[in-house]
Design a protein around this motif. Structure first.
Motif, PDB file in Angstrom:
ATOM      1  N   THR A  18      33.023  52.849  52.335  1.00 48.02           N
ATOM      2  CA  THR A  18      34.468  52.667  52.337  1.00 48.02           C
ATOM      3  C   THR A  18      34.880  52.044  51.015  1.00 48.02           C
ATOM      4  N   TRP A  19      35.993  52.531  50.457  1.00 46.94           N
ATOM      5  CA  TRP A  19      36.384  52.087  49.108  1.00 46.94           C
ATOM      6  C   TRP A  19      37.887  52.236  48.932  1.00 46.94           C
ATOM      7  N   ASN A  20      38.552  51.146  48.632  1.00 48.03           N
ATOM      8  CA  ASN A  20      39.940  51.215  48.164  1.00 48.03           C
ATOM      9  C   ASN A  20      39.874  51.603  46.696  1.00 48.03           C
ATOM     10  N   TYR A  38      43.956  51.558  56.246  1.00 47.47           N
ATOM     11  CA  TYR A  38      44.496  50.769  55.136  1.00 47.47           C
ATOM     12  C   TYR A  38      45.591  49.877  55.722  1.00 47.47           C
ATOM     13  N   ASP A  81      40.121  49.048  54.081  1.00 41.82           N
ATOM     14  CA  ASP A  81      40.705  47.857  53.473  1.00 41.82           C
ATOM     15  C   ASP A  81      41.612  47.233  54.525  1.00 41.82           C
ATOM     16  N   TRP A 131      36.717  42.228  46.685  1.00 40.02           N
ATOM     17  CA  TRP A 131      37.927  42.391  45.866  1.00 40.02           C
ATOM     18  C   TRP A 131      38.029  41.244  44.878  1.00 40.02           C
ATOM     19  N   ASP A 185      37.408  44.249  52.557  1.00 37.01           N
ATOM     20  CA  ASP A 185      36.978  45.591  52.964  1.00 37.01           C
ATOM     21  C   ASP A 185      35.841  45.471  53.972  1.00 37.01           C
ATOM     22  N   HIS A 236      38.777  46.829  43.942  1.00 40.33           N
ATOM     23  CA  HIS A 236      37.903  46.707  45.107  1.00 40.33           C
ATOM     24  C   HIS A 236      36.532  47.302  44.794  1.00 40.33           C
TER      25      HIS A 236
END
Length: 262
Positions: free
Chosen positions: A7-9, A107, A149, A205, A223, A253
């Motif tokens: 998972t990644w913003n 999100y 996130d 972050w 996250d 992030h």
């Protein structure tokens, strides 16, 4: 073989398409969940990602803000998204894995700068969003994985200074209490903190405002990867890819990873 979920913003999938490609090539997650894609779905650079073996299974988004997407190199099918708080603002999408497990990509609203819902509508929206997630979690049945996130750092060791951030949005008691209620309602397990327990400090972050983010190391763990309902995670597999924060033109992030036997 276990599945690796990341998972990644990404803070703009088009601006950082090359960085996403690099992660796909070097980390090879089976499923990659992105937040804050900041792009209409039709403008996401899918051809470049398909060349790496990843198809866009589901996505929602707008130009310049919000947006979520799930890319996969394994079999899975899209599941209907939910419009939280009655807003069609592209903050959730989901897929069903081959064993029936549903993977949700969230999100959560950041909440603005003032931790007072009477003075700051954005903060009220955030609290209402988490409250709806709590009610939804209470009704869940079966196997689910939740990533994204979530914009809350729940533990004292999830921020660089618990004392100094108690009145800062993302670590206020009203937010951390709301997250605890959410986790309890769905019997969610925080996989990262199972594999990397307290008292180790853990962040995902770091603000762009820091001149040297790595040296200052004033981070927050916003996250998350959670699971419930009999999902089995691979012990010791969860980690935060801090090195990705140090790439050229990075997101603020870092990606978070975990493996599951699903």
């Amino acid at each position: 073989m276990p599945l690796t979920i990341a998972t990644w913003n990404i803070n703009s999938v088009r601006l950082r398409a090359e960085l996403v490609e690099t992660l796909m090539a070097e980390e090879c997650p089976d499923l990659l969940c992105l937040q804050e894609t900041k792009s209409p779905v039709e403008k996401i650079p899918t051809e470049a990602f398909e060349a790496r073996g990843y198809r866009l299974v589901t996505a929602r988004g707008f130009k310049g803000y919000n947006g979520v997407a799930i890319f996969s190199r394994v079999g899975c099918d899209p599941v209907d998204h939910i419009d939280w708080c009655g807003r069609e603002d592209a903050r959730h999408c989901a897929v069903r894995l081959q064993d029936g497990t549903v993977l949700h990509n969230f999100y959560v609203p950041a909440g603005g700068d003032i931790p007072d819902r009477d003075k700051n509508e954005k903060f009220g929206h955030k609290l209402d969003f988490v409250a709806e997630m709590t009610d939804w979690s209470r009704e869940l049945d079966g196997q689910h994985i939740l990533v994204g996130d979530l914009n809350i750092a729940p533990l004292e060791t999830d921020v660089w200074s618990h004392k100094q951030l108690l009145k800062v949005v993302s670590h206020t008691p009203v937010e951390t209490d709301a997250m605890a209620a959410l986790m309890a309602a769905g019997a969610w397990t925080d996989v990262t903190r199972i594999d990397i327990p307290e008292p180790e400090k853990l962040y995902s972050w770091w603000s762009y405002r820091a001149r040297d983010w790595a040296a200052a190391d004033k981070g927050r763990r916003l996250d998350h990867i959670w699971y419930r309902g009999g999902v089995v995670h691979v012990e010791g597999s969860s980690r935060i890819g801090r090195n990705w924060r140090g790439h050229d033109k990075p997101s603020d992030h870092a990606p978070v990873f975990a493996q599951f036997d699903v």
